[in-house]
Write a protein that holds these residues in place. Structure first.
Motif, short mmCIF file in Angstrom:
data_model
loop_
_atom_site.label_atom_id
_atom_site.label_comp_id
_atom_site.label_asym_id
_atom_site.label_seq_id
_atom_site.Cartn_x
_atom_site.Cartn_y
_atom_site.Cartn_z
N TYR A 59 0.84 -1.20 0.00
CA TYR A 59 0.00 0.00 0.00
C TYR A 59 0.87 1.25 0.00
O TYR A 59 1.84 1.35 0.76
CB TYR A 59 -0.93 0.00 1.22
N PRO A 84 -5.42 0.93 4.66
CA PRO A 84 -6.52 0.06 4.25
C PRO A 84 -7.00 -0.83 5.40
O PRO A 84 -6.21 -1.24 6.26
CB PRO A 84 -5.92 -0.79 3.13
N TYR A 143 -6.04 -7.23 2.99
CA TYR A 143 -6.43 -5.85 2.72
C TYR A 143 -7.27 -5.86 1.45
O TYR A 143 -6.71 -6.04 0.36
CB TYR A 143 -5.22 -4.95 2.45
N GLN A 176 -7.37 3.50 -3.85
CA GLN A 176 -6.13 3.05 -3.22
C GLN A 176 -5.05 2.93 -4.28
O GLN A 176 -5.30 2.47 -5.38
CB GLN A 176 -6.31 1.67 -2.56
#
Length: 143
Positions: A6, A17, A73, A79
Motif C-alpha cells: 500500500y 486500508p 487488505y 487506493q
C-alpha cells in the motif's frame, strides 16, 4: 519489497486500508503482499491474472487448512499500491485500465486485456510502478 504494498489514497484523506478475515483454500502458501482472489468463496493466490482481485495479503499463511481465516487488505477504488512491472512501464502510465499480472505477480505490461490494473505513475525506475485497481471482488469502475 512485497509483491504489492500500500502506498497512498487518491482521496483527500489518506487512510491505512482496512484488514478483513476471509477463509483460505487448502494448500495455499501466501505471503504478505501477495495479490489474492476468491475461488469458491476461499482465498487463493492470483497467478497470472488480475481479472477480479480480492485484495492483498496482510499476513503470511503456509498450508493452512481449508476454511482457516486469513487477513487480507481488500483492494478498493482510490487506493494506490506499489508494485513491480515485468518490463519498462514508461509507455504504459495512464494507458490501459486492464493490465494483468504474471505468474510471479509482476505487472504484465505486455498484457492489457482482461486485467484490472491501471498504472498511475512510475517509481524510482521504469519497472517500479504505482497502480490502482479498476475492478475487484467488491466493485468495478468503468469497463
Amino acid at each position: 519489497m512485497a509483491n504489492f504494498e500500500y502506498a497512498y489514497s487518491l482521496a483527500s484523506v489518506d487512510v491505512i486500508p482496512a484488514v478483513h478475515d476471509f477463509p483460505v483454500a487448502a494448500s495455499q502458501t501466501l505471503k504478505v503482499g501477495d495479490l489474492v482472489e476468491l475461488s469458491s468463496g476461499q482465498v487463493i493466490k492470483s497467478t497470472g491474472s488480475a481479472a477480479n482481485p480480492l485484495g492483498v495479503m496482510a499476513e503470511d499463511s503456509d498450508d493452512a487448512s481449508a476454511g482457516t481465516r486469513v487477513r487480507v487488505y481488500p483492494v478498493l477504488p482510490g487506493q494506490v499500491w506499489r508494485a513491480t512491472a515485468s518490463a519498462s512501464a514508461a509507455s504504459a502510465v495512464l494507458g490501459s485500465r486492464k493490465y494483468d499480472i504474471t505468474s510471479a505477480q509482476l505487472i504484465d505490461v505486455a498484457d492489457s486485456t482482461n486485467g484490472s490494473i491501471l498504472i498511475v505513475k512510475l517509481g524510482a525506475s521504469n519497472t517500479r510502478v504505482y497502480v490502482t485497481f479498476t475492478r475487484s471482488a467488491f466493485v468495478e469502475i468503468g469497463s
